[in-house]
Design a protein around this motif. Sequence first.
Motif, PDB file in Angstrom:
ATOM      1  N   GLU A 323     -18.484   4.374  48.735  1.00 11.73           N
ATOM      2  CA  GLU A 323     -18.059   5.252  47.656  1.00 11.73           C
ATOM      3  C   GLU A 323     -16.590   5.669  47.802  1.00 11.73           C
ATOM      4  OE1 GLU A 323     -20.635   8.585  47.447  1.00 11.73           O
ATOM      5  OE2 GLU A 323     -22.425   7.413  46.916  1.00 11.73           O
ATOM      6  N   ARG A 324     -16.134   5.869  49.039  1.00 11.18           N
ATOM      7  CA  ARG A 324     -14.808   6.461  49.242  1.00 11.18           C
ATOM      8  C   ARG A 324     -13.758   5.451  49.695  1.00 11.18           C
ATOM      9  NH1 ARG A 324     -17.059  11.852  52.443  1.00 11.18           N
ATOM     10  NH2 ARG A 324     -18.684  12.315  50.915  1.00 11.18           N
ATOM     11  N   TYR A 325     -14.176   4.273  50.089  1.00 14.61           N
ATOM     12  CA  TYR A 325     -13.241   3.220  50.489  1.00 14.61           C
ATOM     13  C   TYR A 325     -13.637   1.921  49.779  1.00 14.61           C
ATOM     14  CZ  TYR A 325     -11.910   6.488  54.162  1.00 14.61           C
ATOM     15  OH  TYR A 325     -11.483   7.604  54.843  1.00 14.61           O
ATOM     16  N   ALA A 326     -13.664   1.991  48.466  1.00 15.79           N
ATOM     17  CA  ALA A 326     -14.156   0.871  47.672  1.00 15.79           C
ATOM     18  C   ALA A 326     -13.292  -0.378  47.834  1.00 15.79           C
ATOM     19  CB  ALA A 326     -14.221   1.266  46.199  1.00 15.79           C
ATOM     20  N   HIS A 327     -12.001  -0.197  48.148  1.00 13.15           N
ATOM     21  CA  HIS A 327     -11.106  -1.349  48.249  1.00 13.15           C
ATOM     22  C   HIS A 327     -11.442  -2.237  49.450  1.00 13.15           C
ATOM     23  CE1 HIS A 327      -8.632   1.757  46.096  1.00 13.15           C
ATOM     24  NE2 HIS A 327      -8.512   0.731  45.270  1.00 13.15           N
ATOM     25  N   VAL A 328     -12.011  -1.667  50.472  1.00 12.59           N
ATOM     26  CA  VAL A 328     -12.240  -2.431  51.703  1.00 12.59           C
ATOM     27  C   VAL A 328     -13.710  -2.432  52.125  1.00 12.59           C
ATOM     28  CG1 VAL A 328      -9.901  -2.069  52.565  1.00 12.59           C
ATOM     29  CG2 VAL A 328     -11.692  -0.398  53.115  1.00 12.59           C
ATOM     30  N   LYS A 329     -14.589  -1.996  51.250  1.00  8.86           N
ATOM     31  CA  LYS A 329     -15.986  -1.825  51.633  1.00  8.86           C
ATOM     32  C   LYS A 329     -16.642  -3.133  52.079  1.00  8.86           C
ATOM     33  CE  LYS A 329     -17.643  -2.366  46.878  1.00  8.86           C
ATOM     34  NZ  LYS A 329     -18.402  -1.730  45.765  1.00  8.86           N
ATOM     35  N   ASP A 330     -16.199  -4.249  51.507  1.00  6.85           N
ATOM     36  CA  ASP A 330     -16.830  -5.519  51.845  1.00  6.85           C
ATOM     37  C   ASP A 330     -16.388  -6.069  53.196  1.00  6.85           C
ATOM     38  OD1 ASP A 330     -18.219  -5.510  49.438  1.00  6.85           O
ATOM     39  OD2 ASP A 330     -16.587  -6.514  48.359  1.00  6.85           O
ATOM     40  N   TYR A 331     -15.377  -5.467  53.802  1.00  8.59           N
ATOM     41  CA  TYR A 331     -14.887  -5.937  55.096  1.00  8.59           C
ATOM     42  C   TYR A 331     -15.583  -5.249  56.276  1.00  8.59           C
ATOM     43  CZ  TYR A 331     -10.979  -8.003  52.492  1.00  8.59           C
ATOM     44  OH  TYR A 331     -10.209  -8.735  51.625  1.00  8.59           O
ATOM     45  N   VAL A 332     -16.240  -4.132  56.010  1.00  8.33           N
ATOM     46  CA  VAL A 332     -16.825  -3.339  57.088  1.00  8.33           C
ATOM     47  C   VAL A 332     -18.091  -4.015  57.608  1.00  8.33           C
ATOM     48  CG1 VAL A 332     -17.627  -1.064  57.774  1.00  8.33           C
ATOM     49  CG2 VAL A 332     -15.931  -1.266  55.963  1.00  8.33           C
ATOM     50  N   LYS A 333     -18.114  -4.275  58.916  1.00 11.31           N
ATOM     51  CA  LYS A 333     -19.247  -4.927  59.544  1.00 11.31           C
ATOM     52  C   LYS A 333     -19.607  -4.201  60.846  1.00 11.31           C
ATOM     53  CE  LYS A 333     -19.080  -8.285  56.492  1.00 11.31           C
ATOM     54  NZ  LYS A 333     -20.114  -8.400  55.413  1.00 11.31           N
ATOM     55  N   VAL A 334     -20.886  -4.303  61.239  1.00  3.91           N
ATOM     56  CA  VAL A 334     -21.366  -3.734  62.498  1.00  3.91           C
ATOM     57  C   VAL A 334     -22.109  -4.816  63.264  1.00  3.91           C
ATOM     58  CG1 VAL A 334     -22.761  -1.948  63.596  1.00  3.91           C
ATOM     59  CG2 VAL A 334     -21.606  -1.452  61.435  1.00  3.91           C
ATOM     60  N   THR A 335     -21.753  -4.990  64.542  1.00  4.58           N
ATOM     61  CA  THR A 335     -22.420  -5.967  65.401  1.00  4.58           C
ATOM     62  C   THR A 335     -22.941  -5.270  66.644  1.00  4.58           C
ATOM     63  OG1 THR A 335     -21.013  -7.790  64.646  1.00  4.58           O
ATOM     64  CG2 THR A 335     -22.139  -8.083  66.758  1.00  4.58           C
ATOM     65  N   LEU A 336     -24.198  -5.502  66.963  1.00  5.54           N
ATOM     66  CA  LEU A 336     -24.826  -4.935  68.160  1.00  5.54           C
ATOM     67  C   LEU A 336     -25.099  -6.075  69.141  1.00  5.54           C
ATOM     68  CD1 LEU A 336     -26.187  -2.629  69.739  1.00  5.54           C
ATOM     69  CD2 LEU A 336     -28.261  -3.046  68.411  1.00  5.54           C
ATOM     70  N   ILE A 337     -24.479  -6.010  70.320  1.00  3.01           N
ATOM     71  CA  ILE A 337     -24.615  -7.056  71.339  1.00  3.01           C
ATOM     72  C   ILE A 337     -25.501  -6.541  72.473  1.00  3.01           C
ATOM     73  CG2 ILE A 337     -23.383  -8.514  72.985  1.00  3.01           C
ATOM     74  CD1 ILE A 337     -20.927  -8.313  71.212  1.00  3.01           C
ATOM     75  N   GLU A 338     -26.533  -7.306  72.797  1.00  2.00           N
ATOM     76  CA  GLU A 338     -27.461  -6.939  73.866  1.00  2.00           C
ATOM     77  C   GLU A 338     -27.843  -8.198  74.638  1.00  2.00           C
ATOM     78  OE1 GLU A 338     -29.964  -5.631  76.575  1.00  2.00           O
ATOM     79  OE2 GLU A 338     -28.748  -4.273  75.345  1.00  2.00           O
TER      80      GLU A 338
END
Length: 564
Positions: A323-338
Amino acid sequence: MAAWSRIGRGAQSLSRIVSEGGGGGGGASPAEAASALRGAAALSRGHHAPSLHSLAGRSAAAGGHLIHAPPPSSRGIATTPARLHPASSAAVAAELSDAETREHEAPQAPPPPRIPSLGPTRPAEKPRLVVLGTGWAACRLLKDVDTRAYDVVCVSPRNHMVFTPLLASTCVGTLEFRSVVESVSRIQSALATRPGSYFFLANCTGIDTRAHEVYCTAAAGEGLPSDPYQFKIAYDKLVIASGAEPLTFNIKGVKENAIFLREVSHAQEIRRKLLTNLMLSENPGLPEEEKARLLHCVVVGGGPTGVEFSGELSDFIMRDVRERYAHVKDYVKVTLIEANEILSSFDVGLRQYATNHLSKYGVKLVRGIVKEVKPTEITLSDGTRVPYGLLVWSTGVGPSEFVKSLDLPKSPGGRIGVDEWLRVPSAPDVFALGDCAGFLEQTGKPVLPALAQVAEREGKYLARLLGKVAAQGGSKAHCAGKASLGDPFVYKHMGSMASVGRYKALVDLRENKDAKGVSMAGFLSWVMWRSAYLTRVVSWRNRFYVAVNWATTLVFGRDNTRIG
């Protein structure tokens, strides 16, 4: 006057004999030197010895030679030196040189000042209980200890306790930082009000178990007489509850580039870094790959802390970032390494539920082992490179450098070894509990996991034990030998909980994975998770803060203000 004249002539004769002996031209014989010395001694009988010393000193100065004077305790020259011959002139000259050097040497520096100290308690005073740390174990002990029986001194580099189960929520603004901390003086008011009880903002650097003293260095030396400012504290009973440090497995670059999640300062750094990267990624002209790197959040470690942070981060991205960073929202990623399975302490069904839920809401699960950490990328053992903008390291805890430095018995894993009553066997009046302690092998008990509930229950048990010891007159140093300690400490697991984001959580109330009991996941589990933690927050003030923060986030969303 005639006597003084003869003394002077004797001294001159002695000086001449030594001078001739030092000339190397045959010189005077040892018999002549000895005769002159006996004559001077005979003339001095009945006169004050220092006068002869003064005359001999002046004659030596005039002739350029010096004869070694007797010690100050001597009453004068009364005997002939054992060896006095021309060959000793070189030694006389060397002694003269040494004496002149000593005269011109700068005065010795004064001895270092004595270390300030809180001395031993007197017989009429209450015994002193010193507690190292302000974690779960220490704060539960401080809360329950009988301050009518003990003066309490707490030493820690922080003046508060952190409610760690909710720490991940502060990283993304679900909760404010003050909601998860409680001042140690509010947990035990005696530290601020009783004359014999104190809190010292310091690090413990050493323990002398024989002298019953701990050595400390102030956590902040600015404004103090010296930096570092050091002092010592005498104790009657000592409790080591200094906690543990994050495990890095000696992987290169972890300490320099990763952020841990153990303290409020860590959560503040994560939040600041996350918001900074979001704003920087909107700058014009930034390459696509750089935007992707800045907004790639990597979490290493699939335990409860890593999973809960990943869930909070995913929730923050799905609800607030879009909602607040619509210009870059598609770049945000989360990776969990185990390296293995996530949430290995939970039931297989609950682990699978967590895996499916996290994957559904954008968390990429990667099984691998980190080989090296660089400022902008991670290298895995299979050679895979993972670029990142934010790296959070949550792979468990191990013994701290302070614990490693102590000359105390160690349990498997390097913790301080304790018996069934949490005593350190080789150190009288010393106890250890929490993440820094573990049962010795000879007790036949396994080392307990580094969990908040373990530490809290150990603190509660030890407070009762110290009360029993005080009631039997064993609270002073070296007086607990005959006291009955009662039943040993027994830990019974009460279950585990973990939030996975989007109003979902896991609840496993069984004593172990093979036992029967409640094991569930979903929205109802999330309600149980929040209710349990709300009631476990230390004070009513913090419970109010947490409830208000949750309600505010639900209605208005998370705060994305970057401060600092």
